[in-house]
Enzyme design. Structure first.
Site, PDB file in Angstrom:
ATOM      1  N   PRO A  10      45.199  49.560  59.204  1.00  0.00           N
ATOM      2  CG  PRO A  10      46.451  50.437  57.238  1.00  0.00           C
ATOM      3  CD  PRO A  10      46.707  49.967  58.772  1.00  0.00           C
ATOM      4  CG  ASN A  11      41.572  50.059  54.774  1.00  0.00           C
ATOM      5  OD1 ASN A  11      40.929  50.975  54.433  1.00  0.00           O
ATOM      6  ND2 ASN A  11      42.722  49.925  54.032  1.00  0.00           N
ATOM      7  NE  ARG A  18      37.474  46.593  51.118  1.00  0.00           N
ATOM      8  CZ  ARG A  18      38.477  46.180  50.912  1.00  0.00           C
ATOM      9  NH1 ARG A  18      38.971  44.969  50.268  1.00  0.00           N
ATOM     10  NH2 ARG A  18      39.713  46.912  51.506  1.00  0.00           N
ATOM     11  CE1 TYR A  23      42.217  40.257  54.763  1.00  0.00           C
ATOM     12  CE2 TYR A  23      40.741  40.999  52.886  1.00  0.00           C
ATOM     13  CZ  TYR A  23      42.107  40.982  53.295  1.00  0.00           C
ATOM     14  OH  TYR A  23      43.281  41.578  52.775  1.00  0.00           O
ATOM     15  CG  ASN A  74      45.965  41.873  61.017  1.00  0.00           C
ATOM     16  OD1 ASN A  74      46.922  42.375  60.039  1.00  0.00           O
ATOM     17  ND2 ASN A  74      45.010  41.376  60.569  1.00  0.00           N
ATOM     18  CB  ALA A  77      48.189  47.810  53.722  1.00  0.00           C
ATOM     19  CG  HIS A  80      52.624  44.037  52.728  1.00  0.00           C
ATOM     20  ND1 HIS A  80      52.805  42.696  53.169  1.00  0.00           N
ATOM     21  CD2 HIS A  80      51.278  44.082  53.007  1.00  0.00           C
ATOM     22  CE1 HIS A  80      51.743  42.036  53.314  1.00  0.00           C
ATOM     23  NE2 HIS A  80      50.818  42.965  53.258  1.00  0.00           N
ATOM     24  CG  ASP A  87      62.842  51.712  62.665  1.00  0.00           C
ATOM     25  OD1 ASP A  87      63.320  50.750  62.444  1.00  0.00           O
ATOM     26  OD2 ASP A  87      63.143  52.975  62.278  1.00  0.00           O
ATOM     27  CD  GLU A  98      53.895  39.933  60.962  1.00  0.00           C
ATOM     28  OE1 GLU A  98      54.916  39.507  61.231  1.00  0.00           O
ATOM     29  OE2 GLU A  98      53.505  40.281  59.512  1.00  0.00           O
ATOM     30  CG  HIS A 100      48.939  38.728  58.472  1.00  0.00           C
ATOM     31  ND1 HIS A 100      48.849  40.133  58.309  1.00  0.00           N
ATOM     32  CD2 HIS A 100      50.484  38.610  58.933  1.00  0.00           C
ATOM     33  CE1 HIS A 100      50.032  40.731  58.351  1.00  0.00           C
ATOM     34  NE2 HIS A 100      51.098  39.719  58.730  1.00  0.00           N
ATOM     35  CB  SER A 102      44.359  36.543  54.042  1.00  0.00           C
ATOM     36  OG  SER A 102      45.236  37.595  54.221  1.00  0.00           O
ATOM     37  NE  ARG A 107      45.197  38.231  49.770  1.00  0.00           N
ATOM     38  CZ  ARG A 107      44.524  39.312  50.400  1.00  0.00           C
ATOM     39  NH1 ARG A 107      44.896  39.385  51.798  1.00  0.00           N
ATOM     40  NH2 ARG A 107      44.004  40.183  49.986  1.00  0.00           N
ATOM     41  NE  ARG A 111      47.394  41.390  49.444  1.00  0.00           N
ATOM     42  CZ  ARG A 111      46.696  42.488  49.726  1.00  0.00           C
ATOM     43  NH1 ARG A 111      46.978  43.181  51.070  1.00  0.00           N
ATOM     44  NH2 ARG A 111      45.588  42.986  49.104  1.00  0.00           N
TER      45      ARG A 111
HETATM   46  O1  CA2 Z   1      45.256  39.097  56.035  1.00  0.00           O
HETATM   47  C1  CA2 Z   1      45.437  39.970  56.787  1.00  0.00           C
HETATM   48  O2  CA2 Z   1      45.077  40.212  58.176  1.00  0.00           O
HETATM   49  C2  CA2 Z   1      46.097  41.197  56.002  1.00  0.00           C
HETATM   50  O3  CA2 Z   1      46.784  42.034  57.271  1.00  0.00           O
HETATM   51  C3  CA2 Z   1      44.959  42.245  56.184  1.00  0.00           C
HETATM   52  C4  CA2 Z   1      45.366  43.407  55.252  1.00  0.00           C
HETATM   53  C5  CA2 Z   1      46.104  43.134  54.166  1.00  0.00           C
HETATM   54  O4  CA2 Z   1      46.718  44.431  53.542  1.00  0.00           O
HETATM   55  C6  CA2 Z   1      47.261  42.483  54.548  1.00  0.00           C
HETATM   56  O5  CA2 Z   1      48.144  42.140  53.221  1.00  0.00           O
HETATM   57  C7  CA2 Z   1      46.916  40.886  55.029  1.00  0.00           C
HETATM   58  C8  CA2 Z   1      43.922  44.206  54.576  1.00  0.00           C
HETATM   59  C9  CA2 Z   1      43.079  44.632  55.819  1.00  0.00           C
HETATM   60  C10 CA2 Z   1      41.865  45.113  54.904  1.00  0.00           C
HETATM   61  O6  CA2 Z   1      40.793  45.025  55.763  1.00  0.00           O
HETATM   62  C11 CA2 Z   1      39.231  44.509  55.419  1.00  0.00           C
HETATM   63  C12 CA2 Z   1      38.969  43.323  55.190  1.00  0.00           C
HETATM   64  C13 CA2 Z   1      38.051  42.960  54.740  1.00  0.00           C
HETATM   65  C14 CA2 Z   1      37.156  43.925  54.382  1.00  0.00           C
HETATM   66  C15 CA2 Z   1      37.433  45.223  54.445  1.00  0.00           C
HETATM   67  C16 CA2 Z   1      38.438  45.569  54.961  1.00  0.00           C
END
Ligand code: CA2
Length: 145
Positions: A10-11, A18, A23, A74, A77, A80, A87, A98, A100, A102, A107, A111
């Site tokens: 997601p996201n 942002r 990121y 990746n 979220a 976590h 599963d 896996e 990431h 970041s 953090r 996380r």
């Molecule tokens: O560091 C990573 O790749 C994460 O998997 C990114 C997830 C975060 O919940 C994990 O803890 C670590 C968040 C992805 C959000 O994606 C965006 C990044 C920048 C701008 C908008 C969305």
């Protein structure tokens, strides 16, 4: 060419819009291009996908298993807290890396734990978009032997 799936949770489709301090400024389109190019260098047929839907991501893991295609994941979220995704990943008999962007360990507390790591072949985190390139290299190295 061996198919490898690069799956994103997601996201991540909003990458580059942002939090560039965490990121980077690479967009999701840039990420797709980087993964496909790295795959071509490594002789891998890379397909990159992203979803905000947990069930769709689980279906893609099932498909990777059915096709015996390694996965770079990746989970975003879902990393976590998604035991359902864990599963599904645990059923894989192909390599699962896996990744990431970041370094979640540096953090917020929530996380720090990944429910996926224990069922992954390995984890790469904290290298920005290069985490994906390194993940694909790990897959290629594993396939070589
Ligand atoms: O560091 C990573 O790749 C994460 O998997 C990114 C997830 C975060 O919940 C994990 O803890 C670590 C968040 C992805 C959000 O994606 C965006 C990044 C920048 C701008 C908008 C969305």
């Amino acid at each position: 060419m061996r198919r490898v799936y690069v799956l994103n949770g997601p996201n991540l489709n909003r990458l580059g819009t942002r939090e560039p301090e965490i990121y980077g400024s690479t967009t999701f389109a840039d990420l797709i291009a980087a993964c496909v190019a790295e795959g071509a260098d490594l002789g891998l047929d890379v397909e990159v996908r992203q979803t905000n839907d947990e069930s769709e991501l689980i279906d893609w893991i099932h498909r990777a298993q059915d096709e015996q295609a390694p996965v770079v994941l990746n989970p975003a979220a879902f990393t976590h807290y998604s035991y359902a995704l864990r599963d599904a990943c645990a059923m894989l008999t192909v390599p699962l890396v896996e990744v990431h962007i970041s370094n979640p360990a540096s953090r917020e507390e929530f996380r720090h734990h990944s429910v996926i790591s224990a069922v992954a072949t390995g984890t790469i985190a904290g290298f920005g978009i290069d985490s994906y390139r390194l993940g694909l290299r790990a897959v290629a190295a594993g396939l070589e032997g």
